[in-house]
Design a protein around this motif. Structure first.
Motif, PDB file in Angstrom:
ATOM      1  N   GLY A   1      -3.172  15.718 -15.096  1.00 51.60           N
ATOM      2  CA  GLY A   1      -4.309  15.469 -15.981  1.00 51.60           C
ATOM      3  C   GLY A   1      -5.463  14.767 -15.304  1.00 51.60           C
ATOM      4  O   GLY A   1      -6.548  14.671 -15.873  1.00 51.60           O
ATOM      5  N   GLY A   2      -5.251  14.244 -14.084  1.00 55.41           N
ATOM      6  CA  GLY A   2      -6.346  13.685 -13.304  1.00 55.41           C
ATOM      7  C   GLY A   2      -6.570  12.198 -13.438  1.00 55.41           C
ATOM      8  O   GLY A   2      -7.700  11.726 -13.314  1.00 55.41           O
ATOM      9  N   THR A   3      -5.512  11.413 -13.633  1.00 56.50           N
ATOM     10  CA  THR A   3      -5.679   9.965 -13.766  1.00 56.50           C
ATOM     11  C   THR A   3      -6.138   9.338 -12.446  1.00 56.50           C
ATOM     12  O   THR A   3      -5.897   9.882 -11.362  1.00 56.50           O
ATOM     13  CB  THR A   3      -4.371   9.306 -14.225  1.00 56.50           C
ATOM     14  N   GLN A   4      -6.802   8.165 -12.549  1.00 53.84           N
ATOM     15  CA  GLN A   4      -7.207   7.422 -11.348  1.00 53.84           C
ATOM     16  C   GLN A   4      -6.218   6.326 -10.978  1.00 53.84           C
ATOM     17  O   GLN A   4      -6.252   5.789  -9.870  1.00 53.84           O
ATOM     18  CB  GLN A   4      -8.594   6.778 -11.560  1.00 53.84           C
ATOM     19  N   SER A   5      -5.351   5.970 -11.899  1.00 52.10           N
ATOM     20  CA  SER A   5      -4.429   4.849 -11.698  1.00 52.10           C
ATOM     21  C   SER A   5      -3.241   5.089 -12.606  1.00 52.10           C
ATOM     22  O   SER A   5      -3.391   5.683 -13.685  1.00 52.10           O
ATOM     23  CB  SER A   5      -5.151   3.537 -12.043  1.00 52.10           C
ATOM     24  N   LEU A   6      -2.049   4.662 -12.194  1.00 53.78           N
ATOM     25  CA  LEU A   6      -0.854   4.988 -12.968  1.00 53.78           C
ATOM     26  C   LEU A   6       0.191   3.889 -12.875  1.00 53.78           C
ATOM     27  O   LEU A   6       0.469   3.363 -11.799  1.00 53.78           O
ATOM     28  CB  LEU A   6      -0.257   6.310 -12.456  1.00 53.78           C
ATOM     29  N   HIS A   7       0.752   3.557 -14.036  1.00 59.11           N
ATOM     30  CA  HIS A   7       1.955   2.716 -14.123  1.00 59.11           C
ATOM     31  C   HIS A   7       3.079   3.577 -14.675  1.00 59.11           C
ATOM     32  O   HIS A   7       2.906   4.268 -15.676  1.00 59.11           O
ATOM     33  CB  HIS A   7       1.733   1.515 -15.048  1.00 59.11           C
ATOM     34  N   THR A   8       4.222   3.531 -14.042  1.00 62.48           N
ATOM     35  CA  THR A   8       5.404   4.228 -14.534  1.00 62.48           C
ATOM     36  C   THR A   8       6.387   3.198 -15.082  1.00 62.48           C
ATOM     37  O   THR A   8       6.751   2.249 -14.398  1.00 62.48           O
ATOM     38  CB  THR A   8       6.062   5.054 -13.409  1.00 62.48           C
ATOM     39  N   ASN A   9       6.843   3.418 -16.319  1.00 60.37           N
ATOM     40  CA  ASN A   9       7.768   2.484 -16.953  1.00 60.37           C
ATOM     41  C   ASN A   9       9.139   2.526 -16.286  1.00 60.37           C
ATOM     42  O   ASN A   9       9.530   3.553 -15.712  1.00 60.37           O
ATOM     43  CB  ASN A   9       7.924   2.824 -18.443  1.00 60.37           C
ATOM     44  N   SER A  10       9.847   1.435 -16.418  1.00 60.19           N
ATOM     45  CA  SER A  10      11.187   1.329 -15.844  1.00 60.19           C
ATOM     46  C   SER A  10      12.233   1.692 -16.888  1.00 60.19           C
ATOM     47  O   SER A  10      11.999   1.575 -18.095  1.00 60.19           O
ATOM     48  CB  SER A  10      11.423  -0.091 -15.318  1.00 60.19           C
ATOM     49  N   LEU A  11      13.378   2.125 -16.415  1.00 62.84           N
ATOM     50  CA  LEU A  11      14.408   2.664 -17.313  1.00 62.84           C
ATOM     51  C   LEU A  11      14.963   1.628 -18.283  1.00 62.84           C
ATOM     52  O   LEU A  11      15.503   1.980 -19.335  1.00 62.84           O
ATOM     53  CB  LEU A  11      15.538   3.281 -16.491  1.00 62.84           C
TER      54      LEU A  11
END
Length: 601
Positions: free
Chosen positions: A401-411
């Motif tokens: 989708g073209g994000t500039q920054s990303l946080h991925t949640n933890s399990l």
């Protein structure tokens, strides 16, 4: 109202002449006909070709599809996105007519549908910015340094609930909450410890705080001043989105209209003094987490952004002086294509609003730059390792989708703040997408997909209708005071829950494929000793500071709050004097009042 009305590409004799001839002995009657779309302005099928395509699709549904469905009936009577949008069995150019220049354009060029940078990830990957914060500033500083050593490229700070609400760790209201859901920050001294050994002029920092954002930003600027780092060299983001708090998250400081004044003061100050700082992160994330659909998230987020733009223009600011540093923050939920389409629609809509409604001239003013976070509300306590899969798909959608920054949640985040092991897996998820999947090698690889373009148009149309209603009410602040977005989100959340309980919507491990016995997983536990240590440190700061200087600085904050002077300079002065967060916030509450949610039934 900046609205887009797609029109079919023009058809001329010259266009028809460019069609390849039929092979000898073959007829092209009734076959879809392609053209160059009038020199490239409207690539696609001409009107006769579209009509023929529609007839071919209808025959296909009546023939092969009907026969196949008789043997293998559809799995469901209705196929929808996660937000309830009916999904077509097949999308074709007849469903998504595209005027290429007007609807898509090129990456880095208006209307930015295909991305806000000309080279996107071929030049620079998105910032991998893992949300982190727990316990004392010392503990979070250690987590920051660990993540940076593991390849994270930006910092994102989670504050505990007392800090989010503008109360110090020694307040009776803070009992049992200090350091539990984020890091406790009471004074400039805590900020000094939190960023010890971290070069503020080399690492960008995001701070997720809203009502008291003016105080935390003042702490950060005061820290840079103390280190001798010019304000023009520090970069980062403060969330500072008061409107979404009244809509969705409910961590406010003062009522909506004075809160808008504070946000506008911050935007004005940062545009002048801290030009690399994103003074607002206009947040759809919490709107979506509260239960909105994708279209509602898109609409209410952009409407919040428009309200901030209008507030600044009413202040007398030029749109091109502040708009380049407005940033966004979107949720990335389970429906893969819906989330991709949402981010593409958001860029196009924002560009058009800034250009057509507000007369922005700079391309940077029209670019919707966004951070994204995988959907916390989609994580399940049941079979928590399934969350790794969910997060991976959501992260892939954010990148496509073209994000500039990303946080991925933890399990493990349905249980507690993430452990070091689980946050490493979440970070590795981004790194694998970046370096192994191949999706970062080309720009907007799904652009031109008939389904993606159809869905992008559909979400845009739904969102524009919400924004039209908000405009008719007099803008977002008035709409919030009337409870309109709150009611819409509540109704959406209720519908989704009903679908889940009736098994219309499936969540693996929850209402389908449940396990007989759930396994336990390691959890991060915050020792209640944190509150005692933090209160001791706060008492030490209070005892050692210059009390007369603190009283004088707080008096200046009070005078500015009662008048029209920008609040940032006196609050930075109070921060530098080691006034506490609550001492400053109490002055603002005293002058501007407090707020309670209106009752809704």
């Amino acid at each position: 109202m900046a609205q887009r009305q797609p029109t079919p590409p023009p058809q001329t004799d010259a266009d028809r002449a460019l069609r390849p001839p039929a092979h000898e002995g073959e007829s092209d009657a009734g076959a879809p006909r392609t053209t160059n779309g009038g020199g490239g302005d409207g690539l696609g099928l001409d009107q006769d070709g579209l009509a023929a395509l529609r007839r071919a699709v209808a025959a296909w549904r009546e023939g092969p599809v009907a026969e196949a469905s008789a043997r293998f009936p559809p799995r469901s009577e209705r196929f929808t996105t996660w937000s309830g949008v009916d999904v077509p069995d097949l999308a074709t150019p007849a469903d998504a007519p595209v005027d290429y220049a007007a609807e898509l354009g090129l990456p880095g060029e208006y209307p930015f549908t295909r991305g806000v940078q000309p080279t996107m990830y071929r030049g620079k990957l998105w910032t991998m910015r893992m949300f982190a914060g727990f316990g004392t500033p010392e503990q979070t500083n250690a987590r920051f340094k660990y993540l940076l050593a593991e390849g994270q490229t930006g910092l994102s700070t989670a504050f505990d609930f007392p800090t989010l609400m503008g109360y110090d760790s020694d307040s009776p209201r803070s009992l049992g909450e200090v350091g539990m859901c984020g890091v406790a920050v009471d004074t400039l001294r805590d900020m000094e410890v939190l960023f010890d050994g971290i070069p503020l002029d080399q690492v960008t920092t995001s701070m997720t705080i809203n009502g008291p954002a003016v105080v935390l930003l003042a702490f950060y600027i005061a820290l840079a001043d103390k280190r001798g780092i010019p304000r023009k060299r520090i970069g980062g983001t403060v969330q500072n989105d008061c409107l979404k708090e009244f809509i969705a998250q409910h961590a406010w400081l003062v009522p909506p209209r004075p809160a808008m004044r504070v946000v506008t003061d911050m935007i004005e100050f940062c545009a002048r003094e801290v030009p690399r700082w994103n003074s607002v992160s206009i947040s759809g994330y919490h709107i979506r987490e509260a239960g909105s659909t994708a279209a509602q998230e898109l609409a209410f987020t952009l409407a919040d952004g428009l309200a901030y733009v209008e507030s600044c223009i009413e202040r007398g600011l030029d749109v091109d002086a502040f708009a380049p540093r407005l940033s966004f923050f979107f949720d990335v939920h389970n429906d893969f294509f819906e989330e991709i389409a949402k981010l593409r629609a958001a860029r196009r809509m924002w560009a058009r609003f800034l250009k057509e409604r507000y007369g922005a001239k700079k391309a940077e003013s029209m670019k919707l730059r966004t951070h994204a976070q995988t959907a916390g509300v989609s994580l399940t306590a049941q079979q928590p390792y399934n969350n790794v899969v969910r997060v991976s798909l959501q992260a892939l959608a954010a990148v496509l989708g073209g994000t500039q920054s990303l946080h991925t949640n933890s399990l493990d985040e349905t249980y507690a703040l993430p452990t070091e092991e689980s946050v490493t897996i979440a970070l590795r998820t981004q790194q694998i997408i970046a370096h192994e999947s191949g999706v970062a090698n080309t720009i907007d690889p799904l652009g031109g997909s008939y389904y993606v373009e159809w869905l992008t148009d559909r979400l845009e149309q739904e969102a524009l209708e919400y924004i039209r209603r908000i405009d008719e009410m007099g803008g977002m602040v008035t709409a919030i005071e009337k409870g309109y977005p709150q009611r819409e989100i509540a109704a959406s959340a209720y519908r989704f829950q009903r679908e889940l309980e009736s098994d219309e919507r499936i969540m693996v491990g929850v209402n389908r494929y449940a396990a007989a016995g759930e396994k336990t997983i390691p959890l991060l536990r915050i020792d209640e000793e944190v509150q005692r240590v933090q209160c001791q440190n706060l008492a030490r700061v209070k005892a050692q500071r210059d009390q007369d200087r603190v009283r004088s600085a707080l008096a200046e904050v009070r005078n500015s709050a009662r008048g029209r002077d920008n609040l940032m300079p006196p609050i930075i002065a109070a921060a530098s004097a080691y006034a506490t967060e609550q001492e400053i916030c109490d002055v603002l509450r005293e002058v501007m009042g407090t707020y309670s949610d209106p009752a809704e039934f």
